[in-house]
Design a protein around this motif. Sequence first.
Motif, PDB file in Angstrom:
ATOM      1  N   UNK A 282       6.439  10.001   9.125  1.00 11.58           N
ATOM      2  CA  UNK A 282       5.941   8.471   9.377  1.00 11.58           C
ATOM      3  C   UNK A 282       3.996   8.320   8.768  1.00 11.58           C
ATOM      4  N   UNK A 283       3.270   9.753   9.634  1.00 13.49           N
ATOM      5  CA  UNK A 283       1.792   9.445   9.196  1.00 13.49           C
ATOM      6  C   UNK A 283       1.273   9.706   8.414  1.00 13.49           C
ATOM      7  N   UNK A 284       2.063  10.752   7.155  1.00 14.93           N
ATOM      8  CA  UNK A 284       1.762  11.081   6.634  1.00 14.93           C
ATOM      9  C   UNK A 284       2.615   9.737   5.340  1.00 14.93           C
ATOM     10  N   UNK A 285       2.685   9.340   6.072  1.00 17.42           N
ATOM     11  CA  UNK A 285       3.423   8.251   4.818  1.00 17.42           C
ATOM     12  C   UNK A 285       2.512   6.574   4.784  1.00 17.42           C
ATOM     13  N   UNK A 286       1.996   6.396   6.420  1.00 18.84           N
ATOM     14  CA  UNK A 286       0.838   5.821   6.224  1.00 18.84           C
ATOM     15  C   UNK A 286      -0.228   6.261   6.103  1.00 18.84           C
ATOM     16  N   UNK A 287      -0.482   7.286   6.000  1.00 18.44           N
ATOM     17  CA  UNK A 287      -2.128   7.833   5.245  1.00 18.44           C
ATOM     18  C   UNK A 287      -1.908   6.849   4.046  1.00 18.44           C
ATOM     19  N   UNK A 288      -0.440   8.082   3.126  1.00 22.76           N
ATOM     20  CA  UNK A 288      -0.556   7.260   1.901  1.00 22.76           C
ATOM     21  C   UNK A 288      -0.752   5.605   1.435  1.00 22.76           C
ATOM     22  N   UNK A 289      -0.099   4.699   3.030  1.00 20.42           N
ATOM     23  CA  UNK A 289      -0.360   3.694   2.327  1.00 20.42           C
ATOM     24  C   UNK A 289      -1.967   3.122   2.855  1.00 20.42           C
ATOM     25  N   UNK A 290      -2.100   4.074   3.297  1.00 20.54           N
ATOM     26  CA  UNK A 290      -3.853   3.512   3.196  1.00 20.54           C
ATOM     27  C   UNK A 290      -4.499   4.081   2.573  1.00 20.54           C
ATOM     28  N   UNK A 291      -4.483   5.039   2.015  1.00 25.10           N
ATOM     29  CA  UNK A 291      -5.135   4.980   0.281  1.00 25.10           C
ATOM     30  C   UNK A 291      -4.378   3.720  -0.570  1.00 25.10           C
ATOM     31  N   UNK A 293      -3.858   1.000   0.002  1.00 22.23           N
ATOM     32  CA  UNK A 293      -4.868  -0.734   0.539  1.00 22.23           C
ATOM     33  C   UNK A 293      -5.690  -0.402  -0.035  1.00 22.23           C
ATOM     34  N   UNK A 294      -6.469   1.419   0.179  1.00 25.26           N
ATOM     35  CA  UNK A 294      -7.378   1.301   0.233  1.00 25.26           C
ATOM     36  C   UNK A 294      -7.972   0.959  -1.693  1.00 25.26           C
ATOM     37  N   UNK A 295      -7.185   1.214  -2.403  1.00 25.38           N
ATOM     38  CA  UNK A 295      -7.674   0.702  -4.072  1.00 25.38           C
ATOM     39  C   UNK A 295      -7.417  -0.388  -3.671  1.00 25.38           C
ATOM     40  N   UNK A 296      -6.563  -0.938  -3.303  1.00 27.70           N
ATOM     41  CA  UNK A 296      -6.523  -2.629  -3.608  1.00 27.70           C
ATOM     42  C   UNK A 296      -5.532  -3.047  -4.246  1.00 27.70           C
ATOM     43  N   UNK A 297      -4.391  -2.166  -3.662  1.00 32.08           N
ATOM     44  CA  UNK A 297      -2.799  -2.644  -3.618  1.00 32.08           C
ATOM     45  C   UNK A 297      -2.331  -3.136  -2.796  1.00 32.08           C
ATOM     46  N   UNK A 298      -2.797  -4.082  -2.803  1.00 35.05           N
ATOM     47  CA  UNK A 298      -1.854  -4.696  -1.419  1.00 35.05           C
ATOM     48  C   UNK A 298      -0.403  -4.465  -1.642  1.00 35.05           C
ATOM     49  N   UNK A 299       0.349  -5.326  -2.420  1.00 37.60           N
ATOM     50  CA  UNK A 299       2.039  -4.731  -3.104  1.00 37.60           C
ATOM     51  C   UNK A 299       2.429  -3.689  -2.297  1.00 37.60           C
ATOM     52  N   UNK A 300       1.802  -2.795  -3.081  1.00 38.57           N
ATOM     53  CA  UNK A 300       1.759  -1.358  -3.062  1.00 38.57           C
ATOM     54  C   UNK A 300       1.586  -0.104  -1.452  1.00 38.57           C
ATOM     55  N   UNK A 301       0.957  -0.886  -1.319  1.00 41.82           N
ATOM     56  CA  UNK A 301       0.242  -0.680   0.230  1.00 41.82           C
ATOM     57  C   UNK A 301       1.117  -0.976   0.930  1.00 41.82           C
ATOM     58  N   UNK A 302       1.538  -2.661   0.585  1.00 40.10           N
ATOM     59  CA  UNK A 302       2.491  -3.147   2.304  1.00 40.10           C
ATOM     60  C   UNK A 302       3.959  -1.983   1.736  1.00 40.10           C
ATOM     61  N   UNK A 303       4.377  -1.789   0.785  1.00 31.88           N
ATOM     62  CA  UNK A 303       5.559  -1.398   0.484  1.00 31.88           C
ATOM     63  C   UNK A 303       5.721   0.295   1.800  1.00 31.88           C
ATOM     64  N   UNK A 304       4.457   1.140   1.427  1.00 33.08           N
ATOM     65  CA  UNK A 304       4.562   2.044   1.607  1.00 33.08           C
ATOM     66  C   UNK A 304       4.694   2.050   2.965  1.00 33.08           C
ATOM     67  N   UNK A 305       4.018   0.803   4.166  1.00 31.48           N
ATOM     68  CA  UNK A 305       4.448   0.564   5.302  1.00 31.48           C
ATOM     69  C   UNK A 305       5.572   0.047   5.283  1.00 31.48           C
ATOM     70  N   UNK A 306       6.433  -0.251   4.566  1.00 31.82           N
ATOM     71  CA  UNK A 306       7.820  -0.459   5.341  1.00 31.82           C
ATOM     72  C   UNK A 306       8.362   0.389   5.323  1.00 31.82           C
ATOM     73  N   UNK A 307       8.050   1.472   4.579  1.00 35.27           N
ATOM     74  CA  UNK A 307       8.709   3.048   4.349  1.00 35.27           C
ATOM     75  C   UNK A 307       8.599   3.732   5.248  1.00 35.27           C
ATOM     76  N   UNK A 308       6.992   3.380   5.837  1.00 36.37           N
ATOM     77  CA  UNK A 308       6.424   4.561   6.921  1.00 36.37           C
ATOM     78  C   UNK A 308       7.495   3.769   8.279  1.00 36.37           C
ATOM     79  N   UNK A 309       7.565   2.846   8.336  1.00 35.24           N
ATOM     80  CA  UNK A 309       8.516   2.464   9.480  1.00 35.24           C
ATOM     81  C   UNK A 309       9.458   2.610   9.687  1.00 35.24           C
ATOM     82  N   UNK A 310      10.377   3.392   8.969  1.00 38.76           N
ATOM     83  CA  UNK A 310      11.347   4.373   9.015  1.00 38.76           C
ATOM     84  C   UNK A 310      11.486   4.946   9.083  1.00 38.76           C
ATOM     85  N   UNK A 311      10.224   5.700   9.473  1.00 40.92           N
ATOM     86  CA  UNK A 311      10.431   7.556  10.306  1.00 40.92           C
ATOM     87  C   UNK A 311      10.922   7.370  11.512  1.00 40.92           C
TER      88      UNK A 311
END
Length: 386
Positions: A282-291, A293-311
């Motif tokens: 979960x921590x690893x995937x959240x880290x990926x999500x932040x990156x 989002x920081x790159x400006x991809x709101x949709x991709x970041x949101x879906x990564x956070x969805x993924x993180x929440x499953x762990x």
Amino acid sequence: MKTAARFPLALAACSAAALSAGAALYGDPPDERHAWAVHDMNRPRPAVATPGAALGQPPSDAVILLDGKSLDAWESDKDGSPCAWKLVDGAMEVVKGKGQIRTKQSFGDCQLHIEWRTPDVVEGSSQGRGNSGVFLMGTYELQVLDCFENDTYPDGQAGSIYAENPPLVNVCRKPGEWQAYDVVFHQPRWEGDTMVRPGSITVFQNGVLVQDHWLFEGTSTHRKRTLPRKHEAKLPLKLQDHGNPTRFRNAWIREIPDYEGDFTTGAYRKPAAIVAQRKATAAKVRGEAEKILAGGDKLGGMQKLFEAATYEADAAVQARIVSMAGAYVDEIRALDAAKTEARKGEITGVLGDLDYLVKFGIVPAAEAPKGALQKLAAERGLLKKK
Ligand code: MG
């Protein structure tokens, strides 16, 4: 920008009945018995090994015990002096009276391949004919014996677990012909002085199953029944000098991991280890999500956070994805028909994700903007079948 989803995109088409191609979530999520989702791309890949050129030849990750050129992997079991058995025609032959030998290296659970042949000049009968033995961890004997038209007690014939269990079938070749054992061995597991899982052995002789996950009753001996006894976690493999010039060749061994054993749970898994692994992922995937989002991809970041929440259930992440999904619905609502249609795959993908999060209780239905997005998608004709 498209980001890597948890499942292989190439497989997305296969899941069309359940989810859309733009979804990030796919197989059943991690749970208390599983650290990973079904078909989870975050799951570590197995190590790569190169198989032997032919069946029976060692793979690249094997420890070579006999290569036909040296006996260096072996020593006397009596006193650790150099192995006094001899090399003959690329094989190692028992030298009567020199005593049993052991590997210099110690092993626990393992896969073992070893080839053997009993003398072509037949002498003796019953247990006196080509007798030797492969002692896993120096403790559990897989019998080696010339059992081609040689009657003996079944729990002592070739392929038997000596004094415990006969082989399922007698597949012995003739004296002087090479034979092979392929073994999968697990030692007993203990918690304190309690054995929580018996040791086991599966053996193929000449490619034929002769021991099918036999659960050791005790440790090998002669004439007596024994009980399991605790021993070190790693011990040398031993070969028996029973006074017959039996030969061995092409022997190799691979240590294998325990299957995450916690026998007492009935699930062969350690719940605490699963929780820890899920938390780490979960921590690893959240880290990926932040990156992302920081790159400006709101949709991709949101879906990564969805993924993180499953762990890992995390209230802050949950609140954040509900809020992000709400904003996403608002964004789609503001689009005209043509732009909505152009983003159909993406929208139905997010809808699939929200469906998943609600279905598996990762986000409560009342909080998920799933209903709003579903209504919107229906109004815009995105859910119509072709
Ligand atoms: Mg023996």
